[in-house]
Design a protein around this motif. Structure first.
Motif, PDB file in Angstrom:
ATOM      1  N   PRO A  94      73.215  41.239  62.855  1.00 36.40           N
ATOM      2  CA  PRO A  94      73.745  39.981  62.301  1.00 36.40           C
ATOM      3  C   PRO A  94      75.204  40.073  61.896  1.00 36.40           C
ATOM      4  N   ALA A  95      75.639  41.224  61.367  1.00 38.76           N
ATOM      5  CA  ALA A  95      77.032  41.364  60.930  1.00 38.76           C
ATOM      6  C   ALA A  95      78.017  41.320  62.093  1.00 38.76           C
ATOM      7  N   ALA A 115      74.856  27.513  56.109  1.00 36.81           N
ATOM      8  CA  ALA A 115      75.856  28.561  56.349  1.00 36.81           C
ATOM      9  C   ALA A 115      75.855  29.585  55.220  1.00 36.81           C
ATOM     10  N   ASP A 116      75.715  29.105  54.003  1.00 40.86           N
ATOM     11  CA  ASP A 116      75.683  30.031  52.859  1.00 40.86           C
ATOM     12  C   ASP A 116      74.474  30.966  52.941  1.00 40.86           C
ATOM     13  N   PHE A 123      75.066  37.412  58.451  1.00 40.34           N
ATOM     14  CA  PHE A 123      75.824  36.834  59.557  1.00 40.34           C
ATOM     15  C   PHE A 123      77.249  36.479  59.113  1.00 40.34           C
ATOM     16  N   LYS A 124      78.164  36.517  60.053  1.00 42.81           N
ATOM     17  CA  LYS A 124      79.515  36.030  59.792  1.00 42.81           C
ATOM     18  C   LYS A 124      79.539  34.527  60.045  1.00 42.81           C
ATOM     19  N   ILE A 125      80.289  33.813  59.240  1.00 40.20           N
ATOM     20  CA  ILE A 125      80.335  32.357  59.364  1.00 40.20           C
ATOM     21  C   ILE A 125      81.708  31.934  59.877  1.00 40.20           C
ATOM     22  N   VAL A 179      78.825  31.836  68.455  1.00 39.55           N
ATOM     23  CA  VAL A 179      77.723  30.939  68.830  1.00 39.55           C
ATOM     24  C   VAL A 179      77.623  29.811  67.800  1.00 39.55           C
ATOM     25  N   ASP A 180      76.982  28.707  68.206  1.00 40.12           N
ATOM     26  CA  ASP A 180      76.837  27.533  67.340  1.00 40.12           C
ATOM     27  C   ASP A 180      75.387  27.344  66.921  1.00 40.12           C
TER      28      ASP A 180
END
Length: 217
Positions: A94-95, A115-116, A123-125, A179-180
């Motif tokens: 995920p990172a 997103a939070d 994950f990166k946002i 990615v979205d």
């Protein structure tokens, strides 16, 4: 001696009337030989058949059974090996995945909250906001996951562990690795973290097939 007495009778028997006594025919030597040969042949066949049955019931077929078992073991071992030239895809953590979160619903604040939560899960946002026009108010399911062709077997499956039944798509000509996550009308929340972690582990370490040996083995 009467004229009706056959020669050689020595006059011991006298025949009266007009009929001669029946004489026993001579046995033919050829018939005796053929009968003897036939008897010997039949006894030989019976003996051979008996030996074959004894061989079967006393373990004479052990060599054939052992050969068959060896072939099945080799076949099972070969089926357990991966095909030549194939290897499992290395999934990113995920990172290592940057996610843009877009809201295609009329519910405000949904993109930011999602997103939070993704950020807390490692994950990166990237960008956060309303969905592009071609998706706005047009996603009826939980979400659409969109990325470049290379993400179909890497980033998208990892992100899909966080969402229930998302629609995974690729975009032709898209550059980069971002990615979205486009949130749809059926979206309530991300998959519970424990369930998502379990799905991610199963994705990274798939279990081998239970049994690949053919039934006739």
């Amino acid at each position: 001696m009467s004229m009706l007495t056959p020669p050689g009778m020595g006059g011991q028997y006298r025949i009266t009337g007009d009929k001669y006594p029946r004489m026993r025919p001579r046995r033919r030597h050829a018939r005796l030989v053929l009968s003897a040969v036939a008897s010997v042949t039949a006894l030989g066949l019976v003996g051979w058949g008996t030996l074959q049955l004894i061989d079967v019931f006393t373990g004479g077929g052990k060599e054939a059974a052992a050969a068959g078992a060896t072939a099945c073991v080799k076949q099972a071992a070969a089926s357990a090996k991966p095909a030549a030239g194939t290897s499992a895809a290395v999934l990113p953590k995920p990172a290592q995945i940057t996610v843009n979160v877009f809201n295609a619903t009329t519910r405000t604040g949904l993109a930011k909250d999602t997103a939070d939560e993704l950020k807390k899960r490692g994950f990166k946002i990237g960008d956060v906001g309303n969905a592009p026009t071609k998706f706005d108010a047009k996603v009826k399911g939980t979400a659409v996951l969109l990325g470049p062709a290379a993400a179909l077997r890497t980033s998208l499956p990892v992100l899909a562990t966080q969402v229930t039944a998302p629609d995974q798509r690729t975009e032709a000509g898209r550059k980069g690795a971002t990615v979205d996550l486009i949130i749809g009308d059926a979206f309530k929340a991300l998959t519970p973290q424990a369930s998502a972690a379990k799905a991610l582990t199963a994705l990274s370490h798939p279990e081998p097939p239970a049994n690949t040996t053919k039934k006739h083995c």
